[in-house]
Design an enzyme around this catalytic site. Structure first.
Site, mmCIF file in Angstrom:
data_model
loop_
_atom_site.group_PDB
_atom_site.id
_atom_site.type_symbol
_atom_site.label_atom_id
_atom_site.label_comp_id
_atom_site.label_asym_id
_atom_site.label_seq_id
_atom_site.Cartn_x
_atom_site.Cartn_y
_atom_site.Cartn_z
ATOM 1 C CB CYS A 98 -0.906 0.007 1.229
ATOM 2 S SG CYS A 98 0.003 0.058 2.761
ATOM 3 C CB CYS A 101 4.578 -0.346 1.837
ATOM 4 S SG CYS A 101 3.475 -1.495 2.648
ATOM 5 C CG ASP A 508 5.047 -32.714 -10.755
ATOM 6 O OD1 ASP A 508 5.481 -33.868 -10.733
ATOM 7 O OD2 ASP A 508 5.493 -31.789 -10.064
ATOM 8 C CG ASP A 689 6.798 -28.077 -8.765
ATOM 9 O OD1 ASP A 689 6.652 -29.245 -9.152
ATOM 10 O OD2 ASP A 689 7.400 -27.777 -7.722
ATOM 11 C CG ASP A 693 7.036 -31.375 -13.600
ATOM 12 O OD1 ASP A 693 6.841 -32.580 -13.844
ATOM 13 O OD2 ASP A 693 7.008 -30.883 -12.477
#
Lengths: 797, 63
Positions: A98, A101, A508, A689, A693
């Protein structure tokens, strides 16, 4: 409300404690004000800098500082020396949510002596700090401040300045602005011409108006239509045709014929139509490019956060953070406990357990001894290691995977976007219609060829695919934006179309259906007191199994003086005697019950009692069962391809109800299995991931990977979904199906509109006024229809 | 109709001014961070920040 929501997102366990940590809002165990030393440190820093207003200004809870876990950054690539001798550091930041920050980081950095400017971009989450003095280690110090505040800095891979996508986007903005300016001014003149048709405007005035329009339109067409001309030219050169060919032709013809008419003092000129067409199309193009650019930069952001430098020993024996690509063969690299290995190498020193799941899919940790080969992406579990870097280039596992990916992509049929397929058949039809109109008027009716040509050009203008060209990008922009709000980054332009066709989903296991981290298995033999005791030790450690225990127990106190014995476990001098938590041999002789399931385990030994066994497994994502069941109900065929051992895969397949599963598949096997499915005519979505793969992700019709995936997998995937849940995947497929429906509706409407407009134009009744009305109304209908996608139909579970 | 000779150039010049202003703002990066610009205006008060006072309750979110 937002604060609690954001806090809940960060949370693993929520015990509903009354008042959260004074910094991050997470529940606090015991009487302290902070949930951990890192939060207390961040709070103290903010307080010392006099920035307490941050707590009142923020509208989302602060990110939880990670404390000492932070890996060192190799900042040399991020620092740039400016021409005036000052230095500039550019970083990507994680956790900026936001405006408060932004304010906090900028204010904190500006308090540093020598800092001239600090600016955080909230949209791209990039920080740039400029300072004047050449103090050694200043960049590290500034990054350290950001980290202490609780934000995670990362070094961006590519600089935004030389990014070709960024430049194309800027060119589109400029072209759009110029076309918008031209459209409004020409329309001003055109409206007066149209209202003058009733007879109140003399010929000379009208011609003056037309000349003025031409004066504005010609440079604007020459400038703003360049993106279309370029694309059309490239397509024609390659012997293809795309949507930009009729657009370019229509705009050019409309402008030149209008110029000619103006020179003849004619009644009608289409300058307004030509420029309006350009403006609308450029709006569509720009929104499309921006939506894609945002998704791409978010994906790059994810990658940069995962890209950690490795600790290389230099000649002096000092560990320096170095980018993995710059580590020479033969160098020695330190790998801390819990760290992901950054380079391929052999173990030179140390004994540890290695989580190889990213590379092989195997969920059970493998032992590593001196001389064993380890690959980038594996996680070092139990003890620090020294690696000797063995190979680079062709010899690495990564090079092998990349070769597989290239082979898989060659086999992948080139997908032609729907819009281009429509354009392929649309363009000849339209041009034939215009030619027919011309011939019929000249040969049959006997009209002068100049007038007939004008009518034929009117046909081309009115059929110029304004709505047709907007039909697809409008839907894609809305869909990309909606998916992005749901944490899904769509990287490929044609991914939605390919997703809509999917009938088979291949998963996977490790890291995709599961979170890829061990979780404590519930065991009736373990009561809360034992678990809490184990957790007080475990909280002091970064070992994945310790963390699993800490997660299961929730927030609580940390025991003082816990000693970590590398490769063995934790030891603590309790009031009644030593308490130990660790592997079998470490806690002393244990009775191992028969029929044990192989898996990661920890033993807890307390004075005077039997050692207690904790077992762990890689649990499926929280909503995996529900999402998989939902996908099956929607009629997708599901399959599970894993490199893990058979019993583990079988158990997972049964638990999730996936009938079609295969275990122990290597990377090439995965790609081959997908090729076989495609040969059966199935459209496959691959979700994975790991490094193993990546080839399968390239081989599938369309692919997705979680945000935690290794970078090769994320780069290969068409979509990346973030978070610990699998629900985004269902959302992705749902949005793709709806987007497909809307695209078809839009195309249908545009064709219907052309069907109505073409006869009018062929009969010679298409005046510029009618063309302008038809063009803008059809574009608005198409845009409005696309916007329906942003409405959520149902509440997600 | 002679009024057109003034009015049309005036309209064009005003339009051009708008275009130039827009192109300048794009070039100077004012469209780079649309989210941040909206939030920034709320905090950048241009004054030195208030002295650090021990805040009684930090856990106050402004919703």
């Amino acid at each position: 409300m937002t604060s609690t929501k954001a806090a809940a997102l960060n949370l693993v366990t929520d015990h509903g404690a009354s008042l959260g940590c004074a910094h991050c809002g997470q529940p606090v165990a015991g009487e302290g004000r902070f949930c951990g030393p890192a939060c207390a440190d961040a709070h103290a820093l903010i307080h010392d800098l006099g920035l307490d207003a941050y707590y009142a200004r923020r509208d989302a809870a602060a990110p939880t500082p990670t404390g000492e876990e932070a890996a060192p950054l190799d900042l040399s690539a991020a620092v740039e020396t400016l021409p005036d001798g000052s230095h500039c550091l550019r970083l990507l930041l994680d956790g900026v949510t936001c405006g408060a920050c932004v304010w906090l980081i900028e204010s904190a950095l500006r308090r540093e002596p020598g800092v001239m400017a600090a600016r955080v971009n909230l949209t791209t989450r990039r920080l740039s700090v400029t300072w004047s003095d050449a103090v050694e280690g200043k960049a590290e110090r500034l990054a350290g401040i950001v980290r202490r505040l609780g934000y995670r800095p990362a070094v961006a891979g590519m600089d935004g300045v030389g990014d070709p996508h960024k430049q194309a986007e800027r060119e589109l903005v400029r072209a759009m602005a110029v076309a918008g300016f031209g459209m409004m001014n020409i329309m001003l003149l055109s409206v007066s011409v149209w209202s003058g048709h009733a007879g109140s405007m003399g010929d000379a005035t009208r011609t003056l108006m037309h000349w003025l329009s031409a004066l504005i339109a010609i440079p604007i067409v020459a400038y703003s239509a360049r993106p279309f001309f370029r694309s059309a030219f490239n397509a024609l050169k390659a012997g293809r045709t795309n949507m930009d060919v009729p657009i370019s032709l229509g705009v050019t013809l409309a402008t030149s014929v209008s110029l000619w008419e103006t020179a003849r003092h004619g009644e009608h000129a289409y300058f307004d139509g030509a420029v309006m067409l350009l403006f609308f199309l450029l709006i569509g193009r720009f929104l499309d490019a921006r939506a894609r650019g945002r998704a791409r930069s978010a994906a790059e952001h994810l990658l940069a956060l995962g890209r950690a430098p490795v600790m290389m020993l230099n000649d002096a024996g000092m560990a320096v953070p170095t980018a993995p690509a710059q580590v020479p063969v033969g160098a020695t690299v330190l790998v801390a406990t819990g760290e992901r290995i950054g380079v391929d190498g052999t173990v030179a020193d140390g004994v540890s357990d290695i989580d190889t799941s990213v590379v092989t899919g195997e969920s059970h940790p493998q032992p590593a001894r001196p001389g064993d080969r380890l690959f980038a992406g594996m996680v070092n579990l139990s003890a620090p290691l020294r690696l000797t870097v063995t190979a680079c280039g062709e010899g690495t596992l990564l090079a092998e995977i990349v070769r597989l990916m290239e082979a898989a992509e060659q086999g992948r049929a080139r997908f032609v976007a729907l819009a281009d397929r429509v354009a392929r058949s649309y363009t000849p039809v339209v041009h034939a219609a215009a030619l027919t109109t011309f011939l019929v008027w000249v040969l049959w009716v006997g009209l002068a060829w100049q007038s007939a040509l004008f009518i034929a050009v009117a046909v081309l203008i009115i059929t110029c695919p304004c709505a047709l060209a907007l039909a697809v990008p409008a839907v894609q922009v809305v869909a990309t934006g909606r998916l992005m709000r749901g944490g899904i980054l769509l990287k490929s332009a044609t991914a939605l179309e390919r997703l809509a066709k999917v009938d088979t989903i291949v998963f996977d296991k490790t890291g995709t259906l599961t979170l890829g981290r061990p979780d404590l298995l519930p065991d009736p033999a373990i009561d809360m007191v034992d678990l809490e005791l184990a957790a007080t030790l475990a909280r002091a450690s970064r070992h994945p199994l310790s963390r699993a225990i800490a997660r299961a127990a929730g927030p609580g106190p940390v025991a003082d003086g816990v000693r970590e014995v590398p490769g063995a476990g934790l030891e603590w001098q309790g009031p009644d005697g030593p308490v130990r938590l660790g592997r079998r041999g470490f806690v002393g002789p244990v009775r191992v019950p028969g029929g044990l399931i192989e898996g990661p385990e920890l033993w807890l030994a307390r004075p005077g009692r039997q050692p207690l066994r904790f077992t762990f497994a890689d649990a499926p994502r929280l909503d995996a069962v529900a999402v998989v069941a939902d996908l099956r109900r929607r009629g997708y065929r599901l399959a599970l391809l894993s490199g893990d051992r058979e019993p583990v895969v079988a158990a997972m397949a049964i638990r999730l109800g996936i009938a079609d599963w295969r275990a122990g598949v290597d990377p090439a096997g995965k790609a081959a299995a997908l090729a076989a499915m495609k040969a059966e005519g199935r459209h496959v979505l691959m979700v994975g991931d790991g490094l193993n793969d990546a080839a399968a992700l390239s081989a599938a019709d369309v692919s997705a990977s979680p945000g935690s995936a290794v970078d090769v997998a994320q780069t290969a995937a068409d979509a990346v979904f973030q978070g610990d849940r699998l629900a985004p995947l269902a959302e992705l497929l749902e949005v793709a199906r709806r987007a497909d429906r809307l695209v078809l509706q839009n195309l249908g409407f545009s064709l219907f509109y052309n069907l109505c407009a073409v006869p009018v134009a062929m009969l010679g009744h298409a005046t510029p006024l009618i063309a302008a009305l038809a063009m803008s109304s059809s574009s608005l209908v198409v845009l409005g229809n696309a916007l329906r996608l942003s409405r959520r139909r149902e509440v997600r579970t | 109709m002679t009024s057109l000779l003034f009015l049309i150039p005036i309209a064009l010049v005003m339009g051009l001014l708008g275009l130039v202003a827009f192109l300048w703002s794009v070039r100077s990066g004012q469209f780079e961070d649309l989210d941040g610009a909206g939030a920034r205006v709320l905090f950048d008060d241009g004054q030195p920040l208030p002295p650090p006072v021990p805040p009684p309750s930090k856990e106050k979110h402004l919703e």
